[in-house]
Design a protein around this motif. Structure first.
Motif, mmCIF file in Angstrom:
data_model
loop_
_atom_site.group_PDB
_atom_site.id
_atom_site.type_symbol
_atom_site.label_atom_id
_atom_site.label_comp_id
_atom_site.label_asym_id
_atom_site.label_seq_id
_atom_site.Cartn_x
_atom_site.Cartn_y
_atom_site.Cartn_z
ATOM 1 N N ASP A 1 0.818 -1.222 0.000
ATOM 2 C CA ASP A 1 0.000 0.000 0.000
ATOM 3 C C ASP A 1 0.850 1.269 0.000
ATOM 4 O O ASP A 1 0.348 2.350 0.260
ATOM 5 N N TYR A 2 2.148 1.124 -0.307
ATOM 6 C CA TYR A 2 3.042 2.272 -0.153
ATOM 7 C C TYR A 2 2.597 3.495 -0.954
ATOM 8 O O TYR A 2 2.630 4.612 -0.482
ATOM 9 N N TYR A 3 2.190 3.262 -2.173
ATOM 10 C CA TYR A 3 1.801 4.402 -2.993
ATOM 11 C C TYR A 3 0.294 4.666 -2.940
ATOM 12 O O TYR A 3 -0.291 5.108 -3.909
ATOM 13 N N SER A 4 -0.315 4.359 -1.805
ATOM 14 C CA SER A 4 -1.747 4.642 -1.684
ATOM 15 C C SER A 4 -1.986 5.499 -0.451
ATOM 16 O O SER A 4 -1.109 5.670 0.383
ATOM 17 N N LYS A 5 -3.190 5.999 -0.361
ATOM 18 C CA LYS A 5 -3.545 6.861 0.773
ATOM 19 C C LYS A 5 -3.485 6.091 2.087
ATOM 20 O O LYS A 5 -3.282 6.654 3.146
ATOM 21 N N GLU A 6 -3.678 4.778 2.012
ATOM 22 C CA GLU A 6 -3.749 3.970 3.233
ATOM 23 C C GLU A 6 -2.416 3.895 3.968
ATOM 24 O O GLU A 6 -2.367 3.655 5.149
ATOM 25 N N TYR A 7 -1.328 4.049 3.225
ATOM 26 C CA TYR A 7 -0.014 3.882 3.856
ATOM 27 C C TYR A 7 0.198 4.938 4.942
ATOM 28 O O TYR A 7 0.005 6.119 4.716
ATOM 29 N N GLU A 8 0.587 4.472 6.114
ATOM 30 C CA GLU A 8 0.859 5.387 7.221
ATOM 31 C C GLU A 8 2.350 5.377 7.505
ATOM 32 O O GLU A 8 2.908 4.341 7.837
ATOM 33 N N LYS A 9 2.964 6.547 7.395
ATOM 34 C CA LYS A 9 4.395 6.586 7.719
ATOM 35 C C LYS A 9 4.559 6.740 9.233
ATOM 36 O O LYS A 9 3.599 7.046 9.938
ATOM 37 N N MET B 1 10.170 7.011 -6.655
ATOM 38 C CA MET B 1 9.006 7.836 -6.993
ATOM 39 C C MET B 1 8.682 8.784 -5.839
ATOM 40 O O MET B 1 8.396 9.958 -6.049
ATOM 41 N N GLY B 2 8.759 8.276 -4.622
ATOM 42 C CA GLY B 2 8.468 9.104 -3.447
ATOM 43 C C GLY B 2 9.472 10.239 -3.312
ATOM 44 O O GLY B 2 9.119 11.354 -2.926
ATOM 45 N N LEU B 3 10.729 9.964 -3.649
ATOM 46 C CA LEU B 3 11.747 11.017 -3.582
ATOM 47 C C LEU B 3 11.431 12.112 -4.596
ATOM 48 O O LEU B 3 11.533 13.298 -4.309
ATOM 49 N N LYS B 4 11.023 11.676 -5.793
ATOM 50 C CA LYS B 4 10.729 12.667 -6.839
ATOM 51 C C LYS B 4 9.518 13.515 -6.463
ATOM 52 O O LYS B 4 9.489 14.708 -6.709
ATOM 53 N N PHE B 5 8.548 12.870 -5.823
ATOM 54 C CA PHE B 5 7.404 13.643 -5.312
ATOM 55 C C PHE B 5 7.870 14.659 -4.279
ATOM 56 O O PHE B 5 7.373 15.776 -4.216
#
Ligand code: ADP
Length: 625
Positions: free
Chosen positions: A291-299, A384-388
């Motif tokens: 679920d990393y690239y979804s809203k559900e993922y909680e950091k 992808m997360g870094l680029k975001f």
């Protein structure tokens, strides 16, 4: 006694467990001990804010009992316990989100993945037992309840006379088979070694009655006696001496605590002393959670103060672009009973977060420089997360992240960093060239890339966030990013440019006519020398490229944008002369050619075609001539 059926998804998971071919069966104990420890954590945590809950921290423990004759293994804790309703909800179904995902995406995955990824912890008891009994009394309820199940058929609920708060889990161990000697699990030695291996760090005592021998008084004979001993060292892994921790211990701790079935890519274990003191044990996973690239993922990181867990996912400890990091922070500098709201404002927490961020960055750069292969693996999972991160918050954090991102290079034919690109540039070069499209294959075949890549390194941007990230960066070490597909990007020689200018002037009327035929579709039509073998291409004027147009228009918003496109025709291609020829002879035919050429240019760019039937009819008209 109440009889119940398991929910469908639970049945499937249970079935996997019961018939598991998974060899590492002994992890069931780790799962049950971890649940017991969580339950104690919870009760203790609640007691800090709720005066009615009275506990004595010294009393907390997890007890293991073996009964060889009855073939049972019992795990007892004095944690928060479960109400009847909780027993049904927690043990009768697997977690909602997990089960949904399990249904949709993991039909083909093997059971190993299932165990790790969805925290089906408790059910792992069925790998080794043919019957499981859970007797529990919650701190919330006067009555106690017994939950019992022998497998997929279902479970029963009945009342219990248990007086004190906590949970007793009794496993009826399976008979031995050719593949596995279940009886081993009924030996002191085996249980001790499993606990040592997987649960040594648990912060509460795990006690067990063991046999010892001693010399009899006034005699040389020995006698055996039983005593209850603590079998774990209770020192949390992060508090242990780094030099004495084996890689395996770090990995097991990670996989157990963060429900991952794969070993982490990198472990970071460090202490910070100074304005704020803390210990960190952080991990970079080797793959992105489902679920990393979804809203559900909680950091977030687990926050302990003085060895007591006060928050499971403290999100303020991690910036969004490092949200993949999992781990534990232990500090004395945050009060035990701090509320979530005050925690967010806590000066020390902010200091810790800042420290962690720079540490993670340092480690990532080190990985990049020393272990390229692992870094690329990391980057494929989390890049992808870094680029975001570069693009988000109006580029506020771009300078912190720019050295961590990579793009595919036409020259190196692999991922490269911006630093590497700039280092390879010739002295007088000013620009970092890039081209964007849906895939590496498509970008490399763009007509406008063909010629430029003979002499220049071109970065291929294939993720939808890429161009936005590059635009936010604007430049790297003073070198500007330039889109190969921009109309202005033309690396032709002076002579070539003069020739094209002449052609454009000489054929002004014809090119205007083409623009007239194509109406608002294009801003202009012109000859170009930037193409090598290909006849046409579509470039854009201004900031918005066709790839960005695609991305923005795919977003759920009413605002649609349009890139200003320019149709460019290769001045050295045969089609140029052909066009000039028909323009003079046959206007109807010229109109058809213009439309088809424009269609080709859109097709190459991967843009949608509004009038495919019209175009295919036109093509057949021409072919049939
Ligand atoms: P997970 O631990 O990943 O949530 P489990 O299947 O292991 O999944 O457990 C499901 C839930 O059952 C837990 O989240 C917890 O609420 C409850 N639970 C399990 N074991 C215990 C226990 N010993 N004491 C109290 N609650 C427990």
């Amino acid at each position: 006694m109440k009889k119940r059926e398991f929910k469908t998804e639970s049945k499937r998971v249970l079935d996997l467990m019961i018939n598991s071919i998974y060899t590492n069966k002994e992890i069931f104990l780790r799962e049950l001990i971890s649940n017991a420890s969580d339950a104690i954590d919870k009760l203790y945590y609640l007691s800090l804010t709720d005066k009615k809950i009275k506990v004595d921290r010294k009393e907390f423990k997890i007890r293991i009992d073996i009964d060889e004759d009855k073939r049972t293994l019992t795990i007892t804790d004095n944690g928060c316990g479960m109400t009847e309703e909780e027993l049904e909800n927690n043990l009768g179904t697997i977690a909602e989100s997990g089960s949904l995902h399990f249904k949709e995406e993991n039909k083909d995955q093997n059971d190993v993945n299932v165990i790790g990824q969805f925290g089906v912890g408790f059910y792992s008891a069925f790998m080794v037992s043919d019957k499981v009994t859970v007797e529990s009394k919650s701190y919330l309820e006067e009555k106690a309840t017994i939950w019992e199940s022998s497998g997929v058929e279902g479970y029963t609920l009945s009342s219990s006379t248990k007086k004190d708060v906590g949970t007793i889990i009794t496993l009826h161990i399976k008979e031995d088979t050719e593949d596995y000697k279940y009886s081993d699990l009924l030996t002191e030695y085996k249980i001790r070694s499993i606990v040592k291996k997987y649960s040594d760090y648990i912060s509460y005592p795990i006690v067990m009655e063991v046999s010892n021998s001693r010399k009899k008084e006034d005699s040389d004979e020995y006698e055996t006696y039983k005593e209850v001993v603590t079998i774990n060292s209770m020192v949390p892994l992060w508090k242990k001496d780094k030099k004495k921790i084996k890689a395996e211990e770090y990995n097991n701790f990670y996989m157990d605590k963060f429900y991952d079935y794969e070993q982490p890519l990198k472990v970071m274990h460090f202490n910070m002393e100074g304005n704020v003191n803390f210990t960190a044990l952080l991990y970079i996973p080797s793959h992105a959670p489902y679920d990393y690239y979804s809203k559900e993922y909680e950091k977030g990181l687990q926050l302990y103060t003085n060895g007591v867990l006060i928050m499971d996912k403290c999100s303020d400890l991690l910036p969004d672009y490092f949200s993949f990091v999992r781990g534990v922070i232990d500090t004395e500098d945050i009060p035990l009973n701090i509320s979530r709201e005050t925690l967010q404002e806590d000066k020390n927490l902010k200091l810790i977060a800042k420290n962690i961020e720079s540490h993670i960055k340092k480690e990532l750069l080190e990985l990049l420089n020393k272990d390229r292969e692992s870094y690329e693996k990391f980057y494929k999972a989390f890049g992808m997360g870094l680029k975001f991160g570069i693009y988000n918050d109006y580029g506020m954090n771009k300078d912190k992240i720019k050295d961590l991102i990579m793009f595919y290079s036409s020259k190196e034919e692999k991922l490269v960093t911006l630093k590497e690109y700039v280092e390879r540039m010739k002295k007088d070069e000013e620009n970092i060239y890039y081209a964007s499209g849906e895939s590496l294959a498509k970008v490399s075949m763009l007509p406008q890339v063909e010629k430029i890549k003979d002499n220049h390194e071109v970065l291929y941007l294939v993720d939808y966030v890429d161009e936005f990230a590059v635009m936010t960066l604007h430049e790297y070490e003073g070198k500007h990013f330039v889109n190969v597909s921009n109309e202005n990007t033309d690396l032709s020689t002076k002579e070539e440019k003069e020739q094209v200018n002449k052609e454009n002037t000489d054929n002004k009327d014809m090119l205007s006519k083409m623009k007239e035929i194509l109406k608002e579709e294009v801003s202009s039509v012109k000859f170009t020398s930037k193409l090598k073998n290909h006849p046409v291409c579509l470039t854009t004027e201004g900031e918005i490229s066709t790839s960005m147009e695609k991305v923005i228009n795919a977003m759920p918003s009413d605002e649609k944008i349009k890139a200003n496109t320019v149709l460019e025709i290769n001045v050295n291609h045969k089609i140029s002369n052909k066009l000039k020829e028909i323009y003079k002879k046959d206007m109807e035919e010229f109109t058809k050619y213009t439309k088809i050429i424009y269609f080709e240019a859109r097709l190459i760019e991967g843009l949608p075609i509004d009038n495919p039937t019209e175009i295919s009819n036109l093509m057949c008209d021409i072919m049939a001539k």
